[in-house]
Design an enzyme around this catalytic site. Structure first.
Site, PDB file in Angstrom:
ATOM      1  CB  SER A  13      -1.171  -0.054   1.198  1.00  0.00           C
ATOM      2  OG  SER A  13      -0.214   0.205   2.386  1.00  0.00           O
ATOM      3  CG  MET A  89       8.364  -8.231   5.331  1.00  0.00           C
ATOM      4  SD  MET A  89       8.379  -7.016   6.524  1.00  0.00           S
ATOM      5  CE  MET A  89       8.136  -7.913   7.953  1.00  0.00           C
ATOM      6  CG  HIS A 108       9.543   1.721  12.128  1.00  0.00           C
ATOM      7  ND1 HIS A 108       9.769   0.178  12.176  1.00  0.00           N
ATOM      8  CD2 HIS A 108       9.075   1.738  13.359  1.00  0.00           C
ATOM      9  CE1 HIS A 108       9.391  -0.348  13.184  1.00  0.00           C
ATOM     10  NE2 HIS A 108       9.164   0.779  14.178  1.00  0.00           N
ATOM     11  CG  ASP A 144      13.307  -0.284  12.487  1.00  0.00           C
ATOM     12  OD1 ASP A 144      13.417  -0.041  10.993  1.00  0.00           O
ATOM     13  OD2 ASP A 144      12.700  -1.076  12.886  1.00  0.00           O
ATOM     14  CD  GLU A 173       3.003   3.226   7.660  1.00  0.00           C
ATOM     15  OE1 GLU A 173       3.514   2.440   6.744  1.00  0.00           O
ATOM     16  OE2 GLU A 173       2.290   2.343   8.448  1.00  0.00           O
TER      17      GLU A 173
HETATM   18  C1  GRF Z   1       3.964  -0.544   6.668  1.00  0.00           C
HETATM   19  O1  GRF Z   1       3.351  -0.547   7.793  1.00  0.00           O
HETATM   20  C2  GRF Z   1       5.284  -0.009   6.910  1.00  0.00           C
HETATM   21  O2  GRF Z   1       5.333   0.888   7.845  1.00  0.00           O
HETATM   22  C3  GRF Z   1       5.958  -1.246   7.433  1.00  0.00           C
HETATM   23  O3  GRF Z   1       5.587  -2.390   6.624  1.00  0.00           O
HETATM   24  C4  GRF Z   1       4.077  -1.841   6.404  1.00  0.00           C
HETATM   25  C5  GRF Z   1       4.300  -2.075   4.951  1.00  0.00           C
HETATM   26  O4  GRF Z   1       2.767  -2.113   4.336  1.00  0.00           O
HETATM   27  N1  GRF Z   1       7.375  -1.033   7.342  1.00  0.00           N
HETATM   28  P1  GRF Z   1       2.422  -2.144   2.883  1.00  0.00           P
HETATM   29  O5  GRF Z   1       2.940  -3.142   2.179  1.00  0.00           O
HETATM   30  O6  GRF Z   1       3.056  -0.661   2.195  1.00  0.00           O
HETATM   31  O7  GRF Z   1       1.037  -1.963   2.617  1.00  0.00           O
END
Ligand code: GRF
Length: 206
Positions: A13, A89, A108, A144, A173
């Site tokens: 997202s 990840m 984050h 982080d 975000e």
């Molecule tokens: C988000 O909450 C971001 O802050 C963290 O991982 C999540 C990723 O969400 N690092 P998306 O895949 O961008 O929806």
């Protein structure tokens, strides 16, 4: 125009919010490549649907730096200026980070330095904080911990659970990431120690 490289592993997202801003012209950049280390990431499917250059470079079973070398080669091939980790990840190896000094961003879902690592929204909620939020920071060799570009604060409501809190943090975000990208691409910042300071617009007296 500057080239972005997006690395993701899942839902995507944050990538989609960046791509929407690029498409609407509110972010003056080109998404040169979207790379996932997982073939089943929804984000890579979304990148394909948008007609973007979408690559899967599987990480499973590979030594970290071997995988990183493949990713860096793909980023270099597309002449990426700025790398955005968007739910990627994987820890980057020090070698990867050194290839792009102050050219890798991460988002984050907490107000760093509080609650680094996984499930940050749940960590914050369980701790009982009254405000949380999100942080966009430069990536350095520690998890982080890089210098902070943008933070957004989200109040924790009495009616929240960790999911409703996470959903409101996610909305922020999506705003914060493009703001930070714009700052970096327009070079409207200076780094002093750990501090990223916004440059004042220079006034012209002629
Ligand atoms: C988000 O909450 C971001 O802050 C963290 O991982 C999540 C990723 O969400 N690092 P998306 O895949 O961008 O929806």
């Amino acid at each position: 125009m500057k080239n972005l490289g997006i690395l993701l592993s899942g839902r995507g997202s944050n990538f989609e919010a960046i791509a929407d801003n690029v498409a609407s012209g509110t972010l003056d950049a080109h998404i040169a490549v979207v790379i996932s280390n997982r073939a089943d990431a929804a984000g890579i499917e979304s990148a394909r649907r948008r007609g973007l250059n979408a690559l899967v470079i599987p990480s499973k079973g590979k030594v970290r730096e071997e995988h990183d070398r493949e990713v860096v080669a793909a980023l270099r091939e597309r002449q990426v200026d700025l790398i955005c980790l968007a739910g990627y990840m994987r820890l980057l190896s020090p070698w990867f980070v050194q290839q792009f000094p102050n050219r890798i961003l991460n988002i984050h879902p907490a107000l760093l330095p509080a609650f680094p690592g996984l499930e940050a929204q749940k960590q914050a909620f369980d701790y009982g904080v009254k405000v949380s939020g999100c942080t966009v920071h430069f990536v350095d060799e520690n998890l982080d911990q890089g210098a902070i570009l943008v933070q957004k604060v989200v109040p924790v409501l009495d009616t929240d659970d960790d999911h409703t809190l996470a959903a409101r943090i996610l909305e922020q975000e999506h705003i914060a990431y493009s703001e930070a990208i714009r700052m970096v691409l327009e070079e409207k910042y200076a780094i002093s120690g750990r501090k990223v300071v916004k440059k004042q617009e220079s006034s012209c007296s002629t």
